[in-house]
Design an enzyme around this catalytic site. Structure first.
Site, PDB file in Angstrom:
ATOM      1  N   LYS A   1      40.871  37.838  34.959  1.00 22.73           N
ATOM      2  CA  LYS A   1      40.051  38.135  36.139  1.00 22.73           C
ATOM      3  C   LYS A   1      39.424  36.824  36.661  1.00 22.73           C
ATOM      4  CE  LYS A   1      39.285  42.628  34.168  1.00 22.73           C
ATOM      5  NZ  LYS A   1      38.755  43.946  34.372  1.00 22.73           N
TER       6      LYS A   1
ATOM      7  N   GLU B   1      41.074  46.968  40.495  1.00 22.75           N
ATOM      8  CA  GLU B   1      39.990  46.235  41.177  1.00 22.75           C
ATOM      9  C   GLU B   1      40.423  45.814  42.578  1.00 22.75           C
ATOM     10  OE1 GLU B   1      39.211  43.426  38.040  1.00 22.75           O
ATOM     11  OE2 GLU B   1      38.401  45.058  36.814  1.00 22.75           O
TER      12      GLU B   1
ATOM     13  N   GLU C   1      46.637  51.928  33.669  1.00 24.09           N
ATOM     14  CA  GLU C   1      45.249  51.538  33.424  1.00 24.09           C
ATOM     15  C   GLU C   1      44.311  52.589  33.997  1.00 24.09           C
ATOM     16  OE1 GLU C   1      44.783  47.101  32.717  1.00 24.09           O
ATOM     17  OE2 GLU C   1      44.781  47.349  34.870  1.00 24.09           O
TER      18      GLU C   1
HETATM   19  C1  PEP Z   1      42.118  44.879  33.088  1.00 27.40           C
HETATM   20  O1  PEP Z   1      41.414  44.134  33.747  1.00 27.40           O
HETATM   21  O2  PEP Z   1      43.276  45.061  33.451  1.00 27.40           O
HETATM   22  C2  PEP Z   1      41.556  45.540  31.915  1.00 27.40           C
HETATM   23  C3  PEP Z   1      42.282  46.412  31.280  1.00 27.40           C
HETATM   24  O3  PEP Z   1      40.273  45.176  31.543  1.00 27.40           O
HETATM   25  P1  PEP Z   1      39.529  45.553  30.175  1.00 27.40           P
HETATM   26  O4  PEP Z   1      40.492  45.266  29.039  1.00 27.40           O
HETATM   27  O5  PEP Z   1      38.331  44.652  30.127  1.00 27.40           O
HETATM   28  O6  PEP Z   1      39.179  46.999  30.233  1.00 27.40           O
END
Ligand code: PEP
Length: 259
Positions: free
Chosen positions: A15, A101, A171
């Site tokens: 990120k 995001e 996700e």
């Molecule tokens: C991501 O940003 O794709 C993610 C899965 O973040 P996290 O592992 O912090 O939940």
């Protein structure tokens, strides 16, 4: 031992974190620590400005690198944008497309995701298509409908040859950065559904499709997630910034495949 011919893949999504100093330290640690890994494909998706450092420190390490976003245009007067061909110049292998995001904070719709994937493919890079439902969508039993909508947008727009190049990351939005992980059973159910949707469109490919799980993957939950039959590795956010956690997650993938 997993009964699959698919290779595990673990991808870090940094990120908008890191400095030249912290990224140098992290990359040096990873290339040293993971130098004997031959089982797991590993990559880090870095901020654009850290990609030259990835190229400098990871070339010949066996670890790949990639970007977190790309322009939907090939080139031109698009101030502030980065073209897929520029990522090729920096030795990238992967590009995240449609991360939640970007969908939620930057208004990226399915149609834009499709255009970006086409740009990534045209440049010869591997898109990692991110899909997932919000908590509200899960709570009203719309998980499959959301996943189907996000996947069909892509499945219906690309050729068989293009689809063969994709990696998918499931996700659940409610699990990203929240510390709440999907249970291995919840993850498996959606991963199996994704493979089922792929089978309906591309029966020859579905068995080889890599489907990653993302959402608060950590060293202590990775192994159970990765042992699920349709979970082929992870897309890791927060824990990818912690050198020991990230290596432990890669090791968990290796164990899930080898034991
Ligand atoms: C991501 O940003 O794709 C993610 C899965 O973040 P996290 O592992 O912090 O939940």
């Amino acid at each position: 031992m997993k009964n699959t011919s698919r290779r595990p893949l673990v991808v870090g999504n940094w990120k908008m974190h890191g400095s030249l100093e912290s990224v140098t330290a992290l990359l040096n640690f990873l290339r040293h620590e993971l130098q004997n890994n031959t089982v797991v494909d590993v990559a880090v998706c870095a901020p654009f400005v850290h990609l030259p450092l990835c190229r400098e420190l990871l070339t010949i390490s066996g670890i790949h690198w990639g970007a977190q976003n790309v322009s939907e245009h090939a080139q031109g007067a698009y101030t502030g944008e980065i073209a897929a061909s520029m990522l090729v110049d920096l030795g990238c292998r992967y590009v995240l497309v449609g991360h939640s995001e970007r969908r939620a904070l930057f208004g990226e719709m399915d149609a834009v995701v499709v255009v970006k994937i086409k740009q990534v493919l045209k440049a010869g890079l591997t898109p990692i298509l991110c899909v997932g439902e919000t908590l509200a969508e899960r709570e009203c039993n719309a998980t499959e409908a959301v996943i189907a909508r996000q996947l069909h947008a892509v499945l219906n727009a690309l050729t068989t040859e293009q689809l063969a190049e994709l990696v998918v990351a499931y996700e659940p939005v409610w699990a990203i950065g929240t510390g709440k992980t999907a249970s291995p059973e919840q993850a498996q159910a959606v991963h199996a559904y994704i493979r089922q949707l792929w089978t309906a469109k591309e029966p020859e490919q579905a068995e080889q499709l890599i489907v990653l799980y993302g959402g608060s993957v950590k060293a202590d939950n990775a192994r159970l997630l990765f042992t699920q039959p349709d979970v082929d590795g992870g897309l890791v956010g927060g824990a990818a910034l912690d050198q020991n956690q990230f290596c432990a997650i890669v090791n968990a993938a290796e164990q899930a495949w080898n034991h």
